[in-house]
Design an enzyme around this catalytic site. Structure first.
Site, PDB file in Angstrom:
ATOM      1  N   THR A 186      40.182  40.434  40.093  1.00  0.00           N
ATOM      2  CA  THR A 186      38.868  40.230  38.886  1.00  0.00           C
ATOM      3  C   THR A 186      37.961  39.579  39.113  1.00  0.00           C
ATOM      4  OG1 THR A 186      40.670  39.565  37.279  1.00  0.00           O
ATOM      5  CG2 THR A 186      39.912  42.170  37.320  1.00  0.00           C
ATOM      6  N   ASP A 187      38.071  38.172  39.375  1.00  0.00           N
ATOM      7  CA  ASP A 187      37.831  37.236  39.019  1.00  0.00           C
ATOM      8  C   ASP A 187      36.523  37.127  40.044  1.00  0.00           C
ATOM      9  OD1 ASP A 187      40.003  36.636  38.650  1.00  0.00           O
ATOM     10  OD2 ASP A 187      40.522  34.180  39.830  1.00  0.00           O
TER      11      ASP A 187
ATOM     12  N   LYS B 273      32.916  39.096  33.660  1.00  0.00           N
ATOM     13  CA  LYS B 273      34.792  38.796  33.354  1.00  0.00           C
ATOM     14  C   LYS B 273      34.420  37.814  32.156  1.00  0.00           C
ATOM     15  CE  LYS B 273      39.390  38.035  34.998  1.00  0.00           C
ATOM     16  NZ  LYS B 273      39.889  37.529  36.103  1.00  0.00           N
TER      17      LYS B 273
ATOM     18  N   THR C 121      45.122  41.091  41.696  1.00  0.00           N
ATOM     19  CA  THR C 121      46.151  41.747  40.863  1.00  0.00           C
ATOM     20  C   THR C 121      46.359  43.355  41.194  1.00  0.00           C
ATOM     21  OG1 THR C 121      45.161  39.914  39.269  1.00  0.00           O
ATOM     22  CG2 THR C 121      46.498  41.787  38.529  1.00  0.00           C
TER      23      THR C 121
ATOM     24  N   SER D 174      40.326  37.534  44.941  1.00  0.00           N
ATOM     25  CA  SER D 174      39.381  37.794  45.711  1.00  0.00           C
ATOM     26  C   SER D 174      38.708  35.867  44.803  1.00  0.00           C
ATOM     27  CB  SER D 174      38.163  38.967  43.739  1.00  0.00           C
ATOM     28  OG  SER D 174      38.613  37.531  42.675  1.00  0.00           O
TER      29      SER D 174
ATOM     30  N   GLU E 189      11.193  24.915  27.535  1.00  0.00           N
ATOM     31  CA  GLU E 189      11.284  23.851  27.080  1.00  0.00           C
ATOM     32  C   GLU E 189      11.117  22.762  28.505  1.00  0.00           C
ATOM     33  OE1 GLU E 189      15.520  23.990  24.452  1.00  0.00           O
ATOM     34  OE2 GLU E 189      14.291  21.463  25.224  1.00  0.00           O
TER      35      GLU E 189
ATOM     36  N   TYR F 212      52.469  36.947  38.940  1.00  0.00           N
ATOM     37  CA  TYR F 212      52.355  37.638  39.425  1.00  0.00           C
ATOM     38  C   TYR F 212      51.712  36.601  41.040  1.00  0.00           C
ATOM     39  CZ  TYR F 212      47.435  38.646  38.253  1.00  0.00           C
ATOM     40  OH  TYR F 212      46.893  39.016  37.448  1.00  0.00           O
TER      41      TYR F 212
HETATM   42  N1  DGL Z   1      43.932  36.042  41.983  1.00  0.00           N
HETATM   43  C1  DGL Z   1      42.555  36.780  41.069  1.00  0.00           C
HETATM   44  C2  DGL Z   1      41.574  37.748  41.359  1.00  0.00           C
HETATM   45  O1  DGL Z   1      42.231  38.456  42.797  1.00  0.00           O
HETATM   46  C3  DGL Z   1      43.570  37.735  40.446  1.00  0.00           C
HETATM   47  C4  DGL Z   1      42.923  38.615  38.791  1.00  0.00           C
HETATM   48  C5  DGL Z   1      43.140  39.540  39.098  1.00  0.00           C
HETATM   49  O2  DGL Z   1      42.624  40.594  40.164  1.00  0.00           O
HETATM   50  O3  DGL Z   1      42.768  40.787  38.152  1.00  0.00           O
HETATM   51  O4  DGL Z   1      40.707  37.995  41.807  1.00  0.00           O
END
Ligand code: DGL
Length: 354
Positions: free
Chosen positions: A118-119, A191, A38, A85, A311, A52
């Site tokens: 971020t993923d 995340k 992103t 990602s 457990e 987006y």
């Molecule tokens: N498609 C997600 C990624 O590339 C977008 C999320 C982001 O980068 O914030 O991880």
């Protein structure tokens, strides 16, 4: 007369050039490796903060979009990938880590910034933590809004990441993640929110903060990392398959059996509660372990840590617990650890130490 003027002009140019170099010499050299996400995204309107297209803006435009970077570092960029990602594979992890490893060996490189979606940013950050032998700062950064959106967070996140990567006091703290004014450990961060700028957090807290171009530190990592790791990306050319099975009420044993049949060298059980295993699944997991596949009990619960022999009789079943690592981090560690043959006792040691 004319030749005298010419010589004076040349001397002025030379002095300016040297001055320019001299000014640059007092700044750290930071390389920005761009992979997409992103932070390189673009939306149709400024109101599109969540809808987006990721991975559109090239690294040189990213750098130009933050002219203040030149105040804090000598920056140059490389476009390693241009992907969202969630599409990262083991091959991407290997290629990126090898490029980082090569760059940190260079004397003219003081720090690395990696712009990333971020993923799966937390997975890449942990992989680099485990495999790149350096004490130079390696800082991952992303954004939750594309640069085209109102209150886009990528510009300040990138500026902060370059500040951290160029900071001598960031050396030796392992791979770092700079987002939302916070500096987190690449090992601990995850995340936790999928549509807010404060998306990332570590259950043991951030290592520090970066505010107005200055770093503030409050703790340091205690687990092994980077230069102190027994794993070295320069000696790793392939990663074994390690898969995760997400557990829930009614989960069939077949989910684990198909993961094992698919060639997994370890199965990460994303268990309910304290990594609990349904009674109908235990026989299948024991059989899988007896076939030589490692079984690692992790938990789908975001905080706390999995207790060994609680457990489930892990000693008796020869299973491993993931300690405080969530399933996706446990997968990264198991994958790196199993690049070499080892028994479950040694794999458990690795989960305690890293
Ligand atoms: N498609 C997600 C990624 O590339 C977008 C999320 C982001 O980068 O914030 O991880």
């Amino acid at each position: 007369m004319r030749s005298m003027l010419w010589k004076q002009w040349l001397l002025c140019c030379a002095l300016l050039l040297v001055a320019g170099q001299a000014l640059a010499a007092d700044k750290p050299n930071v390389v920005i490796l761009a992979t997409g996400g992103t932070i390189a995204g673009a939306g149709a309107t400024t109101a599109n903060s969540a809808s987006y297209q990721a991975a559109k803006v090239p690294v040189d435009k990213l750098i130009l979009s933050v002219p203040e970077l030149t105040n804090v570092a000598n920056v140059r960029g490389e476009q390693v990938f241009q992907i969202a990602s969630e599409s990262f594979t083991n091959a991407h992890l290997l290629q990126l880590a090898k490029r980082v490893s090569a760059l940190v060996k260079q004397n003219d490189v003081d720090g690395i910034v990696i712009t990333h979606g971020t993923d799966t940013l937390e997975e890449t950050a942990y992989f680099l933590t485990l495999t790149v032998h350096t004490d130079k700062p390696i800082v991952l950064v992303g954004s939750m809004r594309p640069g085209t959106a109102m209150s886009a967070d990528g510009v300040l996140n990138l500026y902060d990441a370059v500040v951290v990567a160029g900071s001598p006091d960031a050396k030796g703290k392992g791979v770092l993640v700079a987002m939302n004014d916070q500096i987190d450990s690449g090992r601990d961060v995850t995340k936790m929110v999928n549509i807010k700028t404060n998306a990332f957090s570590s259950q043991w807290g951030p290592l520090g903060m970066v505010v107005e171009g200055k770093t503030y530190w409050f703790r340091a990592p205690v687990k092994r990392h980077t230069a102190n790791s027994e794993f070295d990306i320069d000696a790793i050319d392939q990663l074994p398959t390690v898969d995760i099975v997400y557990s829930y009420g009614n989960v069939p044993a077949g989910m684990y059996e198909s993961a094992a049949a698919g060639g997994a060298k370890a199965i990460i059980h994303a268990g309910t509660g304290n990594g609990s295993v349904a009674d109908r699944v235990v026989p299948a997991l024991r059989k899988i372990r007896e076939s030589g596949v490692m079984v690692v009990r992790s938990a789908r619960v975001p905080a706390g840590f999995v207790v060994r022999n609680a457990e489930q009789p892990d000693d008796q079943y020869d299973w491993v617990v993931s300690h405080d690592l969530n399933p996706q981090k446990a997968r990264i560690l198991a994958m790196v650890a199993l690049t070499k043959p080892r028994d479950a006792k040694d794999l458990q040691r690795i989960f305690w130490e890293y």
